[in-house]
Structures are given as structure tokens and as C-alpha cells.
Design an enzyme around this catalytic site. Structure first.
Site, short mmCIF file in Angstrom:
data_model
loop_
_atom_site.label_atom_id
_atom_site.label_comp_id
_atom_site.label_asym_id
_atom_site.label_seq_id
_atom_site.Cartn_x
_atom_site.Cartn_y
_atom_site.Cartn_z
CB THR A 10 6.89 -1.89 2.66
OG1 THR A 10 6.79 -0.19 1.92
CG2 THR A 10 8.12 -2.34 2.62
N GLY B 285 11.54 4.14 -1.41
CA GLY B 285 11.85 5.24 -0.57
C GLY B 285 12.90 5.72 -1.14
CE LYS C 80 11.49 4.75 -4.86
NZ LYS C 80 10.60 5.81 -4.17
CD GLU D 121 3.41 7.02 -2.46
OE1 GLU D 121 3.17 7.29 -3.60
OE2 GLU D 121 3.74 5.96 -1.94
CE LYS E 15 9.47 -1.26 -4.54
NZ LYS E 15 9.57 0.04 -4.67
N GLY F 235 14.39 0.83 -5.79
CA GLY F 235 14.48 0.87 -4.27
C GLY F 235 13.05 1.24 -3.80
#
Length: 229
Positions: free
Chosen positions: A39, A111, A15, A12, A35, A109
Site C-alpha cells: 500500500t 502493519g 519489517k 514502520e 508481499k 505482512g
């Protein structure tokens, strides 16, 4: 540069918006955004790749390899959903296929760099190594970002991966002292140049405004016009 991996110092922190800005800055080229693992979304909900395409334009191909419903690390989310995880070689193969008919492939990515994609401990760094792709690090603006950026950059160097540079993912309109100083200190912490500063709230712009402004946030290395710091 055909494939560019976009990672962050955490979650958060911007990105997806940075990925969209890079894609928008290359609007005269064929761009794909990959991607590997989305999630926290149910089937049918627009994911990060779709958001990049919405903001950046029709020249963007959006691809999502896997989706897991709970907002967790990909390995954990896959295990809890009893679904097969995404492996680094699958990410590399998908990026390679996209690279055959696109000028630029952006791999976003989930996170940070070392978040696990499977229970064997595979990470985005492993996929970047298989692709021999440079990595762009997205970092927050404020206090604490220097340590997280230094750790991410060190992890890249230890693995023999190139840190292309750092982009601030969300710079407040009225930055505090730490955020202002970090613009000078982030390149030192990263051992790589500051290649962009994206303003907070950029994702809320209309796609037309986003596309017209994106280049001013990024350095020429990323397709923009902002001086390199």
C-alpha cells in the site's frame, strides 16, 4: 522451515529491513520474498519486496500480489481504490507455489498481525494458519514495545500459531535505558526467544555492506551468528 511469515507489532518498525536481513543471511539458498499487499505506492515505484531483493542480493525472487495507492490498511486501501482485496487463500497458494522451487519463502505482512486484508476481517494470521507457517515478530526497541509484543504473541497463541521469536527492527546506536532493558525483557513478553537486533539505519547501507553484516544481527535460527537471547 520453508515458509516464514514476518509480521510486526505495528507499522514502520523495520519489517522490510529484517526480512532483507534474513534473506541476506541465506544467500547460499534460493529465497523468495512475498508481499501480499503493498500500500501507499503508485505503479512503477519500488515496493518492499523489491527493496528486500535490492539489499539481500540476486538470489532473492521478489513477488507482490497486489498494490493499492493509498497508505492505509490493505482492506481499506483496496475498498477506496475499488480494487479486489487479497484473500488469505491467495497468499497461501502463492507461497506454496514459490516453495516448490525456493528453499525459503518470506511472507512480509502489512502493519501488524491483525490488520485486515479484506472486509470480511481476514488477516495475516489467517494466511499463516493456512500455511501452517511459523511467525517472526518484528518489534521496536523503545518504551511501549513490551505490551505490543505481548499482545501480538498472545494473538498468535490463541490461534494456535507458532511465534518463532522476536527481532528488534531498529536499535539506536545510543539506546536509552528502556531499549537496553528491553533486550532482556522482550523474550519474556513474547514467550519466545530474541532472535536478532538490527541496527538503526541498516537500510541505508550499501547492499554489499548490508549483506556482509546481516548475519551478525541474527541468530542461527535465522541464518546468522548472533547468540540467542
Amino acid at each position: 522451515m520453508t515458509v516464514l511469515v514476518v509480521t510486526g507489532t505495528g507499522t514502520e518498525i523495520g519489517k522490510t529491513i529484517v526480512t532483507a536481513a534474513v534473506a541476506a543471511a541465506h544467500r547460499d539458498r534460493r529465497v523468495a520474498v512475498l508481499k501480499p499487499a503493498q500500500t501507499g505506492l503508485a505503479p512503477g515505484e519500488a515496493g518492499d519486496a523489491a527493496e528486500v531483493a535490492r539489499l539481500a542480493g540476486r538470489h532473492v525472487t521478489a513477488v507482490e500480489l497486489a498494490r493499492f495507492p493509498e497508505p492505509l490498511a490493505p482492506a481499506t486501501a483496496a475498498r477506496r481504490a475499488d480494487l479486489r482485496p487479497v484473500r488469505p487463500h491467495e497468499i497461501a497458494e502463492a507461497a506454496g507455489k514459490l516453495a516448490t522451487d525456493h528453499d525459503l519463502v518470506l511472507v512480509e505482512g502489512a502493519g501488524g498481525l491483525l490488520v485486515r486484508f479484506d472486509d470480511d476481517g481476514a488477516t495475516l494470521a489467517d494466511a499463516a494458519g493456512l500455511m501452517a507457517a511459523p511467525v517472526l515478530v518484528v518489534a521496536p526497541a523503545g518504551l511501549g514495545t513490551l505490551n505490543a509484543t505481548a499482545l501480538t504473541s498472545e494473538a498468535l497463541r490463541v490461534r494456535g500459531l507458532e511465534c518463532l521469536g522476536v527481532v528488534v527492527g531498529s536499535m539506536p546506536a545510543g539506546p536509552d535505558l528502556a531499549a537496553r532493558c528491553n533486550l532482556e525483557d522482550l523474550p519474556v513478553a513474547a514467550g519466545a526467544p530474541l532472535l536478532g537486533v538490527v541496527p538503526a539505519g541498516a537500510g541505508a547501507l550499501t547492499p554489499t555492506d548490508f549483506r556482509s553484516r546481516a548475519g551478525s544481527w541474527l541468530s542461527p535460527e535465522l541464518g546468522g551468528s548472533r547468540p540467542v537471547a
